[in-house]
Design an enzyme around this catalytic site. Structure first.
Site, PDB file in Angstrom:
ATOM      1  N   ASP A   1      48.516 -77.569  10.417  1.00 38.83           N
ATOM      2  CA  ASP A   1      47.317 -78.402  10.381  1.00 38.83           C
ATOM      3  C   ASP A   1      46.097 -77.594  10.807  1.00 38.83           C
ATOM      4  OD1 ASP A   1      48.947 -80.398   9.730  1.00 38.83           O
ATOM      5  OD2 ASP A   1      48.415 -81.743  11.384  1.00 38.83           O
TER       6      ASP A   1
ATOM      7  N   LEU B   1      39.956 -89.385   9.706  1.00 35.41           N
ATOM      8  CA  LEU B   1      39.210 -89.229  10.950  1.00 35.41           C
ATOM      9  C   LEU B   1      38.617 -87.842  11.026  1.00 35.41           C
ATOM     10  CD1 LEU B   1      41.791 -90.786  13.420  1.00 35.41           C
ATOM     11  CD2 LEU B   1      39.514 -91.677  12.957  1.00 35.41           C
TER      12      LEU B   1
ATOM     13  N   GLU C   1      44.035 -93.548  22.053  1.00 35.64           N
ATOM     14  CA  GLU C   1      45.395 -93.780  21.573  1.00 35.64           C
ATOM     15  C   GLU C   1      46.004 -92.445  21.204  1.00 35.64           C
ATOM     16  OE1 GLU C   1      44.973 -96.285  18.136  1.00 35.64           O
ATOM     17  OE2 GLU C   1      43.575 -97.581  19.200  1.00 35.64           O
TER      18      GLU C   1
ATOM     19  N   LYS D   1      47.697 -89.939  18.618  1.00 37.45           N
ATOM     20  CA  LYS D   1      47.652 -89.801  17.174  1.00 37.45           C
ATOM     21  C   LYS D   1      49.082 -89.505  16.707  1.00 37.45           C
ATOM     22  CE  LYS D   1      44.900 -87.719  13.555  1.00 37.45           C
ATOM     23  NZ  LYS D   1      45.943 -87.418  12.588  1.00 37.45           N
TER      24      LYS D   1
ATOM     25  N   ASP E   1      52.186 -88.804  14.269  1.00 38.82           N
ATOM     26  CA  ASP E   1      52.276 -87.918  13.119  1.00 38.82           C
ATOM     27  C   ASP E   1      53.325 -88.431  12.144  1.00 38.82           C
ATOM     28  OD1 ASP E   1      51.565 -85.828  11.611  1.00 38.82           O
ATOM     29  OD2 ASP E   1      52.556 -84.292  12.822  1.00 38.82           O
TER      30      ASP E   1
ATOM     31  N   GLU F   1      51.277 -96.279  11.649  1.00 36.90           N
ATOM     32  CA  GLU F   1      51.870 -95.022  11.200  1.00 36.90           C
ATOM     33  C   GLU F   1      53.374 -95.207  11.135  1.00 36.90           C
ATOM     34  OE1 GLU F   1      49.561 -92.884  10.541  1.00 36.90           O
ATOM     35  OE2 GLU F   1      50.471 -90.891  10.474  1.00 36.90           O
TER      36      GLU F   1
ATOM     37  N   TYR G   1      48.177 -99.431  14.967  1.00 36.85           N
ATOM     38  CA  TYR G   1      46.978 -99.030  15.710  1.00 36.85           C
ATOM     39  C   TYR G   1      45.680 -99.669  15.233  1.00 36.85           C
ATOM     40  CZ  TYR G   1      47.084 -95.662  11.845  1.00 36.85           C
ATOM     41  OH  TYR G   1      47.164 -95.085  10.608  1.00 36.85           O
TER      42      TYR G   1
ATOM     43  N   LYS H   1      38.463 -94.130  20.032  1.00 36.90           N
ATOM     44  CA  LYS H   1      37.766 -95.134  19.220  1.00 36.90           C
ATOM     45  C   LYS H   1      36.782 -95.910  20.077  1.00 36.90           C
ATOM     46  CE  LYS H   1      41.907 -95.852  16.447  1.00 36.90           C
ATOM     47  NZ  LYS H   1      43.047 -96.719  16.177  1.00 36.90           N
TER      48      LYS H   1
ATOM     49  N   LYS I   1      42.661 -82.985  18.281  1.00 42.42           N
ATOM     50  CA  LYS I   1      44.005 -82.529  17.912  1.00 42.42           C
ATOM     51  C   LYS I   1      44.469 -81.440  18.866  1.00 42.42           C
ATOM     52  CE  LYS I   1      44.628 -82.314  13.337  1.00 42.42           C
ATOM     53  NZ  LYS I   1      45.398 -82.652  12.178  1.00 42.42           N
TER      54      LYS I   1
ATOM     55  N   CYS J   1      68.817 -51.925   1.130  1.00 46.94           N
ATOM     56  CA  CYS J   1      69.398 -53.238   1.415  1.00 46.94           C
ATOM     57  C   CYS J   1      70.411 -53.144   2.574  1.00 46.94           C
ATOM     58  CB  CYS J   1      70.090 -53.767   0.162  1.00 46.94           C
ATOM     59  SG  CYS J   1      70.946 -55.318   0.451  1.00 46.94           S
TER      60      CYS J   1
ATOM     61  N   CYS K   1      74.058 -53.918   1.091  1.00 46.27           N
ATOM     62  CA  CYS K   1      74.794 -53.098   0.125  1.00 46.27           C
ATOM     63  C   CYS K   1      74.228 -51.698  -0.022  1.00 46.27           C
ATOM     64  CB  CYS K   1      74.837 -53.804  -1.234  1.00 46.27           C
ATOM     65  SG  CYS K   1      73.240 -53.854  -2.039  1.00 46.27           S
TER      66      CYS K   1
ATOM     67  N   CYS L   1      66.476 -56.942  -3.291  1.00 49.81           N
ATOM     68  CA  CYS L   1      67.555 -56.017  -3.595  1.00 49.81           C
ATOM     69  C   CYS L   1      67.930 -56.197  -5.061  1.00 49.81           C
ATOM     70  CB  CYS L   1      68.764 -56.308  -2.711  1.00 49.81           C
ATOM     71  SG  CYS L   1      70.234 -55.449  -3.291  1.00 49.81           S
TER      72      CYS L   1
ATOM     73  N   CYS M   1      75.768 -57.181  -4.596  1.00 51.89           N
ATOM     74  CA  CYS M   1      75.270 -57.383  -3.236  1.00 51.89           C
ATOM     75  C   CYS M   1      75.863 -58.704  -2.703  1.00 51.89           C
ATOM     76  CB  CYS M   1      73.755 -57.435  -3.284  1.00 51.89           C
ATOM     77  SG  CYS M   1      73.008 -57.646  -1.682  1.00 51.89           S
TER      78      CYS M   1
HETATM   79  S1  IVH Z   1      42.872 -94.977  13.244  1.00 48.33           S
HETATM   80  C1  IVH Z   1      39.378 -95.347  10.436  1.00 48.33           C
HETATM   81  N1  IVH Z   1      44.677 -94.484  15.043  1.00 48.33           N
HETATM   82  O1  IVH Z   1      45.506 -90.414  11.412  1.00 48.33           O
HETATM   83  C2  IVH Z   1      40.362 -94.924  11.404  1.00 48.33           C
HETATM   84  N2  IVH Z   1      44.810 -93.349  12.979  1.00 48.33           N
HETATM   85  O2  IVH Z   1      43.181 -88.872  10.025  1.00 48.33           O
HETATM   86  C3  IVH Z   1      41.712 -95.080  10.881  1.00 48.33           C
HETATM   87  N3  IVH Z   1      46.746 -91.869  12.790  1.00 48.33           N
HETATM   88  O3  IVH Z   1      45.354 -91.846   8.257  1.00 48.33           O
HETATM   89  C4  IVH Z   1      42.746 -94.425  11.617  1.00 48.33           C
HETATM   90  N4  IVH Z   1      47.583 -92.262  14.767  1.00 48.33           N
HETATM   91  O4  IVH Z   1      47.477 -92.084   9.490  1.00 48.33           O
HETATM   92  C5  IVH Z   1      44.228 -94.199  13.819  1.00 48.33           C
HETATM   93  N5  IVH Z   1      46.232 -94.158  16.727  1.00 48.33           N
HETATM   94  C6  IVH Z   1      45.789 -93.899  15.506  1.00 48.33           C
HETATM   95  C7  IVH Z   1      46.450 -93.001  14.652  1.00 48.33           C
HETATM   96  C8  IVH Z   1      45.921 -92.743  13.397  1.00 48.33           C
HETATM   97  C9  IVH Z   1      47.719 -91.604  13.642  1.00 48.33           C
HETATM   98  C10 IVH Z   1      46.609 -91.258  11.462  1.00 48.33           C
HETATM   99  C11 IVH Z   1      46.409 -92.246  10.363  1.00 48.33           C
HETATM  100  C12 IVH Z   1      45.172 -91.842   9.639  1.00 48.33           C
HETATM  101  C13 IVH Z   1      44.955 -90.456  10.128  1.00 48.33           C
HETATM  102  C14 IVH Z   1      43.480 -90.187  10.224  1.00 48.33           C
END
Ligand code: IVH
Length: 669
Positions: free
Chosen positions: A34, A84, A113, A115, A117, A173, A225, A288, A312, A406, A409, A424, A430
């Protein structure tokens, strides 16, 4: 950077980012972390800001990547699913706060919150019942995966409780808990299937499976979320989520209200290491603005809300010593350098080895033995070395040298121009390449010999029982049963399966031989034109290239395969064993998969001509029509399809099916 250079770089970055979007969202196979991806996007944003004349609406900086596949019905999101803005620095989190307080009056409260994955999902509830569940898609419309989401037991299908709006949307998610993910990968490895790179890929891949019963078996979870709708219970995001918890939604209780930006930073620091002990992957914190009124004042950009930002965590790194470099020869002959490391703890697991990719990577890193190196977990399962601590290098330490021959071989390695890997060339003798060919031969899509996995092939090869594919048919009772971990029961299964493989049709036998560049599709084309192996063997290169779809590269490979005495000998023995080497006697079944379907062909195609497609439709029980109407089942759509047809199809909601998918449907792929 001048204008010309900027233009060029922009084009290159857009191309690269678009490809990474496809790898991540559609194929679920990211090849960069990422962090590396974000660097590319940032660079593009920077250049676009400096040269705004090159900004276009379709730039990846203005659009979210798309996960849309063609298998599912597409549904428009009532509220777009934005992404985001993200950052890796506290300074930028503070800048975000400054921007927020410049726009809204009074005290601002944040909700922090984790995030999660995984794959995002938007679920609409109408009068307390789940109506639809849709993936993010391109942000405007996504795939309708309701049937799959219904199988996830932690997601409520009906809602009861107080203050439930008549219509609302819950977003969250879908994640693959780590333990379930590890178990799934182990199972897949036992079955010889590809591993998922990480839980996120497994989650989004699973959501797109066409069989809901498989989805149900996968133990997905959803962490919610976001509550959206017209008449929500509260004007506070936090309160809305708490209310949703009472209705039965799984909102993680890790979320916190933060009254100032220092509390936000504390939250981020608190979870930096603790997140490793959560049952699922997280890659940051989402901050948020709590008040919906403030959110409305702040508004959104085309791509993301101004009232939220993601911090991140950088992929975790660990510093450890490089002990040695081993060189592995893969089943295709490609040589990969692998670093042996002093064991070190990284994101919850002990790492002892790391991939070094290829010779260029070693020289870019200027790697020396005994170096202290930084390892990082990227998108792949195996961690990689991302840097060297030059300061701690010992005087006189030896640079890592790529090998010339190699290790399996002794053959001199080759590196073709434009290719990253050494390989090789001793294809025939081989050992890992021989084993690779045997594994390919017995695989499901080839001879489908059950009970023989990678390990058993290794055993049989090492004991000298099977040195090529023809030896499989000479195995006698008693030979397998005497091997470690195998008994009479496994032996009888394997021998049975080998016997049954004598019925595998010629086309698949051709594929099983493992001739370079002859995949399943090419094997079908070849078998249709050269109806026996003798016909194929005796064809000159020009005859081969005379067949549509067979280019000089494939032709050369076929000719070279049959000019090798050992291959001829193997084919002779396979023939004596009773394998199918011609189409004779094989009735080509007339299919009925398209029974009752009316199909319109439009556009230009690459795999067959339009006439051939018309023939294929009829052969499979379908009807070919020339104009689109409400009776059209779908359109077999090639490139350059006319705009009026496209519009008409859209108007009537008729699916456009690309040729690959169509061929898959009639069993040609
Ligand atoms: S809020 C407009 N809250 O992150 C805001 N997103 O890059 C909408 N994600 O597509 C997202 N945890 O899949 C929000 N606690 C969280 C999250 C979250 C993961 C993901 C979500 C979103 C991506 C945004």
């Amino acid at each position: 950077m001048n204008r010309e250079e900027a233009k060029e770089r922009i084009q290159l970055l857009r191309k690269e980012i678009t490809e990474h979007n496809r790898l991540y969202y559609v194929l679920n196979q990211p090849v960069i972390s990422d962090f590396e991806y974000d660097l590319l996007v940032r660079e593009l944003e920077g250049i676009e800001n400096a040269f705004p004349e090159f900004i276009t609406e379709d730039s990846p900086t203005r659009n979210v990547g798309s996960d849309i596949t063609r298998e599912f019905r597409q549904v428009e999101h009532k509220y777009p699913m934005l992404s985001l803005g993200n950052t890796y620095s506290f300074e930028e989190v503070r800048d975000f706060h400054e921007r927020v307080i410049r726009s809204v009056e009074g005290a601002v409260e944040y909700v922090c919150e984790l995030k999660f994955d995984g794959a995002s999902i938007s679920i609409t509830y109408l009068r307390g019942r789940m109506q639809s569940a849709v993936t993010r898609g391109d942000g405007t419309k996504g795939d309708d995966v309701t049937v799959n989401v219904r199988t996830i037991s932690s997601i409520p299908v009906t809602i009861t409780g107080e203050h439930v709006p008549g219509e609302f949307i819950m977003r969250g998610e879908i994640v693959f808990p780590r333990s379930a993910f590890n178990a799934l990968n182990e199972e897949r490895s036992r079955e010889g299937l590809n591993q998922f790179a990480n839980p996120r890929n497994a989650a989004s891949g699973t959501l797109k499976i066409l069989d809901p019963s498989v989805v149900a078996s996968r133990k997905l979870e959803c962490l919610f979320y976001f509550l959206l709708g017209e008449d929500l219970p509260s004007g506070s995001h936090y309160e809305n989520l708490k209310e949703a918890t009472r209705w039965g939604f799984n909102v993680p209780d890790t979320l916190r209200i933060c009254r100032n930006i220092d509390e936000v930073i504390d939250f981020i620091n608190y979870w930096e290491t603790r997140r490793d002990s959560l049952p699922y992957d997280t890659d940051g914190v989402v901050i948020k603005v709590n008040s919906l009124e403030h959110q409305a004042i702040l508004g959104t950009t085309a791509k993301s809300p101004r009232w939220a930002i993601a911090y991140k965590y950088k992929a975790e790194q660990a510093l450890t010593r490089l002990l040695s470099v081993a060189f592995q020869v893969g089943r295709t002959g490609a040589v990969t350098p692998v670093a042996n490391l002093e064991p070190v703890l990284l994101a919850g697991t002990t790492v002892k080895r790391a991939s070094l990719h290829n010779a260029d990577q070693i020289s870019i890193l200027d790697l020396h033995l005994d170096d202290m190196v930084y390892v990082e977990k990227g998108g792949e399962i195996i961690p990689k070395i991302v840097g060297v601590d030059q300061d701690s290098r010992q005087i006189g330490s030896q640079p890592v040298r790529f090998i010339d021959t190699c290790p399996e071989c002794g053959t001199k390695l080759v590196r073709n121009e434009g290719e990253a890997n050494h390989f090789c060339p001793n294809y025939l003798h081989c050992p890992p390449q021989i084993k690779g060919r045997i594994e390919h031969f017995i695989s499901r899509k080839a001879m489908d010999i059950e009970g023989l996995g990678e390990e058993t092939v290794d055993l049989l090869f090492n004991k000298g029982l099977v040195k090529n594919v023809a030896d499989l048919y000479d195995l006698k009772p008693g030979q397998i049963a005497s091997l470690e971990r195998l008994g009479p029961k496994s032996e009888s299964n394997i021998l049975n399966s080998i016997r049954e493989s004598l019925n595998v049709p010629y086309t698949r036998v051709l594929f099983a031989l493992g001739i370079r560049h002859v995949g399943e599709t090419v094997a079908k084309t070849i078998a249709a034109r050269f109806r026996s192996i003798d016909e194929l063997m005796n064809s000159a290169s020009e005859t081969l290239t005379g067949v549509r779809e067979i280019g000089p590269k494939i032709a050369a490979s076929i000719v070279s395969y049959f000019s090798d005495e050992e291959n001829i000998e193997i084919i002779k023995r396979l023939r004596e064993a009773g394998l199918q080497f011609s189409l004779e006697g094989e009735a080509v079944p007339e299919g009925s998969v398209l029974e009752g379907k009316t199909i319109v062909i439009s556009g230009v195609f690459t795999k067959h001509s339009r006439e051939e497609y018309a023939g294929l439709i009829e052969k499979n029980g379908g009807k070919n029509a020339s104009s689109i109407s409400k009776n059209t089942s779908f359109i077999l759509a090639g490139g350059n399809m006319g705009p009026s047809k496209r519009e008409k199809a859209e108007e009537l909601g008729i699916k456009l099916m690309p040729e690959e998918e169509f061929l898959g449907m009639i069993g040609e792929e």
